[in-house]
Design an enzyme around this catalytic site. Structure first.
Site, PDB file in Angstrom:
ATOM      1  N   ASP A 147      -4.237  -3.561   4.460  1.00 23.23           N
ATOM      2  CA  ASP A 147      -4.930  -4.414   3.373  1.00 23.23           C
ATOM      3  C   ASP A 147      -5.843  -3.525   2.715  1.00 23.23           C
ATOM      4  OD1 ASP A 147      -5.210  -6.490   1.489  1.00 23.23           O
ATOM      5  OD2 ASP A 147      -5.756  -7.803   3.245  1.00 23.23           O
ATOM      6  N   ASP A 207       0.463  -5.245  -1.460  1.00 20.73           N
ATOM      7  CA  ASP A 207      -0.942  -4.391  -1.521  1.00 20.73           C
ATOM      8  C   ASP A 207      -1.161  -4.828   0.213  1.00 20.73           C
ATOM      9  OD1 ASP A 207      -1.972  -6.975  -1.329  1.00 20.73           O
ATOM     10  OD2 ASP A 207      -3.656  -6.372  -1.849  1.00 20.73           O
ATOM     11  N   GLU A 208      -0.110  -4.920   1.294  1.00 21.48           N
ATOM     12  CA  GLU A 208      -0.661  -5.458   2.544  1.00 21.48           C
ATOM     13  C   GLU A 208       0.999  -4.693   2.980  1.00 21.48           C
ATOM     14  OE1 GLU A 208      -0.885  -9.040   4.124  1.00 21.48           O
ATOM     15  OE2 GLU A 208      -2.509  -9.494   2.347  1.00 21.48           O
TER      16      GLU A 208
HETATM   17 MG   LIG Z   1      -5.456  -7.256  -0.358  1.00 25.32          MG
END
Ligand SMILES: [Mg+2]
Length: 413
Positions: free
Chosen positions: A20, A115-116
């Site tokens: 993350d 973003d993960e």
């Molecule tokens: Mg994040």
């Protein structure tokens, strides 16, 4: 036999990494403009019409800013912060680079937003030590090659990996390697800290005096009554149980086709299972044909009668018909120790559009032959289990369960 035990651990236990990015949009902006580094940075949500804070960096968070708050309020609290209009195109492009980097560690990557991602490294790492090394290397490379920080969790399933990455943010690393570790960590935490328990669900529980994960575990029936259709899933999460599977997909084409089947009782007949898997493959092949897609890999997952999971996957470029998919699926299934099975699932992933050259090649090879092979395979299944009729068109998501249950109770072997 100790050797057998360690082998089973290796195959059965899943090793999942969750990566993350730390305050993603703000990190991209700070990377691209180092003068922002030590200032509070507030990126306005790029997708919303109303001006709200999308992401802010840690200096801004220390002042009390958070995502979702109005920009007017944020400016009042932090007049000398850097307020930046978010640029979604840029964040998408950076995200693609991140996905490329992460996917070097496994075929089984499931991105979540930009973003993960979850990475199933069970087979590519092969051991916890190696998975740890992957996790730290990913973190180092994201910093050195991409100029940003990320937090990484290592877990035995998806919820434990996600919980791990949340635990030590920013630039954190945390591992949760067993259900007991998960329960010990979460026991006294508020229910809303369990990933995927939303504020409304948490509020419902709170009203009933159920505040912590431990409270949920001690008041199962009360919690179950409050939660309705979500009850089993949430109780499982509080117990550290999470059957979700990391479902890989290609960012360009977000589709994979998955089908699974839970039997009404355990199946210990290998050939019956193979036949049911064949029907699942027919269903998947029908879907692939309907969307004019080829698969890039095959993934087999299931659960034994004691709920422990097994899974295996392999790239299989260009697979599209039931016979091919089944051949790969059975080869994968044969790498797993055979015991009584309760659930079996197959997924074909990394789908790509069938281009015209492939179509031409197929018509040269004679789809007619494929079809008759398929029909004769189905005919033998039909006879074996005394089914009245069975053509590829009969097999779909809705019918497969009843066909399989009929097969389970009428197997003539
Ligand atoms: Mg994040």
């Amino acid at each position: 036999m100790p050797c057998d035990t360690s082998l089973r651990r290796l195959i059965l236990d899943r090793i999942i990494i969750h990566v993350d990015m730390d305050c993603y949009y703000a990190s991209v902006e700070m990377r691209d403009d180092p003068s922002l580094r030590d200032r509070p940075v507030i990126v306005l949500s790029p997708s919303d019409q109303i001006q709200v804070v999308g992401t802010c960096n840690y200096p801004a968070r220390e002042i009390g800013l958070h995502s979702g708050m109005s920009v007017a309020e944020a400016k009042m609290m932090c007049p000398d912060g850097a307020f930046i209009n978010g640029d979604l195109r840029k964040y998408r492009a950076v995200s693609e680079e991140l996905h490329r980097l992460w996917s070097e560690y496994t075929d089984l990557m499931q991105p979540v937003m930009l973003d993960e991602a979850y990475l199933d490294v069970t087979h590519t790492a092969g051991s916890i030590d190696e998975a740890r090394r992957f996790a730290h290397e990913i973190q180092r490379r994201v910093r050195e090659e991409m100029g940003m920080g990320c937090s990484v969790g290592l877990g035995y399933n998806m919820v434990s990996a996600k919980t791990g990455s949340e635990e030590m943010k920013p630039n954190g690393y945390f591992e949760i390697l067993s259900r007991q570790d998960f329960i010990d960590l979460m026991e006294d935490r508020g229910v809303s800290e369990v990933n995927s328990i939303g504020p409304r669900t948490a509020e419902k529980l709170y009203q009933a005096g159920i505040r912590t994960v431990g409270d949920v575990r001690e008041n199962r029936s009360v919690a179950a009554n409050l939660l309705g259709s979500q009850a089993q899933r949430i109780l499982d999460l509080c117990d550290g149980i999470d059957d979700r599977v990391v479902t890989p997909h290609n960012p360009e084409d977000s589709r994979s086709i998955s089908r699974s089947m839970t039997f009404l009782s355990d199946v210990d007949d290998y050939w019956l299972l193979s036949d049911v898997m064949f029907l699942i493959c027919v269903d998947i092949a029908n879907k692939l044909a309907e969307h004019n897609r080829y698969g890039g890999g095959v993934f087999v997952i299931g659960a034994y009668s004691d709920r422990s999971q097994f899974s295996a996957n392999r790239t299989a470029k260009g697979c599209k018909d039931a016979m091919d998919i089944h051949e790969v699926a059975m080869a994968l299934f044969d790498t797993i120790p055979f015991r009584s099975v309760r659930r079996i699932g197959i997924s074909v992933y990394n789908l790509s559009k069938a281009d015209s050259s492939q179509t031409t090649l197929d018509s040269l090879m004679g789809p007619q032959d494929d079809r008759s092979e398929l029909d004769s395979r189905l005919e033998s299944i039909r006879k074996r289990y005394g089914l009245e009729h069975l053509s590829p068109e009969d097999v779909d998501r809705d019918t497969i369960r009843s066909i399989a249950e009929h097969m389970r109770t009428h197997r003539g072997r």
